[in-house]
Design a protein around this motif. Sequence first.
Motif, PDB file in Angstrom:
ATOM      1  N   VAL A 101      68.620 118.623  49.081  1.00  0.00           N
ATOM      2  CA  VAL A 101      67.274 119.207  49.063  1.00  0.00           C
ATOM      3  C   VAL A 101      67.179 120.492  48.235  1.00  0.00           C
ATOM      4  O   VAL A 101      66.148 121.146  48.246  1.00  0.00           O
ATOM      5  N   ARG A 102      68.207 120.824  47.492  1.00  0.00           N
ATOM      6  CA  ARG A 102      68.194 122.121  46.801  1.00  0.00           C
ATOM      7  C   ARG A 102      67.169 122.229  45.677  1.00  0.00           C
ATOM      8  O   ARG A 102      66.768 123.313  45.313  1.00  0.00           O
TER       9      ARG A 102
ATOM     10  N   PRO B 284      63.691 120.823  45.354  1.00  0.00           N
ATOM     11  CA  PRO B 284      62.581 120.001  45.857  1.00  0.00           C
ATOM     12  C   PRO B 284      61.476 119.805  44.824  1.00  0.00           C
ATOM     13  O   PRO B 284      61.100 120.738  44.125  1.00  0.00           O
TER      14      PRO B 284
ATOM     15  N   ARG C  28      57.801 121.920  48.614  1.00  0.00           N
ATOM     16  CA  ARG C  28      58.369 123.223  48.233  1.00  0.00           C
ATOM     17  C   ARG C  28      57.987 124.312  49.222  1.00  0.00           C
ATOM     18  O   ARG C  28      58.774 125.196  49.500  1.00  0.00           O
TER      19      ARG C  28
ATOM     20  N   ARG D 244      60.120 123.793  52.740  1.00  0.00           N
ATOM     21  CA  ARG D 244      61.518 123.460  52.483  1.00  0.00           C
ATOM     22  C   ARG D 244      62.358 123.467  53.767  1.00  0.00           C
ATOM     23  O   ARG D 244      63.192 122.596  53.981  1.00  0.00           O
ATOM     24  N   CYS D 245      62.134 124.462  54.617  1.00  0.00           N
ATOM     25  CA  CYS D 245      62.924 124.545  55.849  1.00  0.00           C
ATOM     26  C   CYS D 245      62.649 123.339  56.747  1.00  0.00           C
ATOM     27  O   CYS D 245      63.554 122.854  57.424  1.00  0.00           O
TER      28      CYS D 245
ATOM     29  N   ARG E 106      61.796 120.220  55.778  1.00  0.00           N
ATOM     30  CA  ARG E 106      62.494 119.068  55.196  1.00  0.00           C
ATOM     31  C   ARG E 106      63.995 119.147  55.476  1.00  0.00           C
ATOM     32  O   ARG E 106      64.613 118.198  55.929  1.00  0.00           O
ATOM     33  N   GLU E 107      64.571 120.312  55.213  1.00  0.00           N
ATOM     34  CA  GLU E 107      66.002 120.520  55.439  1.00  0.00           C
ATOM     35  C   GLU E 107      66.354 120.383  56.923  1.00  0.00           C
ATOM     36  O   GLU E 107      67.345 119.743  57.279  1.00  0.00           O
TER      37      GLU E 107
END
Length: 144
Positions: free
Chosen positions: A62-63, A65, A69, A72-73, A75-76
């Motif tokens: 996921v670095r 995206p 965006r 992000r947290c 998704r991760e």
Amino acid sequence: MADGILLRTLFRVHLWTSARLMPVLIGRRSFESVLKWAPLSAPTPYRGLSSAYIVSAVNRTVRHPWLMRDRRCLREGLLAHRFLRFAGFDPDLRFGVDPQSMQAPRMSAHCWVCLDGRPVVSDSLPGMVQIYRHHADAGKAHAA
């Protein structure tokens, strides 16, 4: 159960595919629908993979995206929780908000994953107040 290289290959393909599909599948869904990506019980096809390996693979996947965006947290966190569970671990997915943002046009929220009480994917941000912990205690998620 697959061994060694085959297990890691299956894991990486599953993780990559899940990461690419997630933005489309969770889109503008309700919080309850989104949490289905973080199962509280699941089969363990990736048992034998270490938590460090899984977390590292999620971070790499996921670095960069294209989508999500600004989340992000999430998704991760969802991916890490999901795949740690698939490997037989018992992770927590935690959510927090910045109380200072409550009156702002857009609330500032964050999520992170803990394993054995320690953050393994992200961490609570300064000023964040934890409001929810998604965990398999007695098969139920509960508020913090």
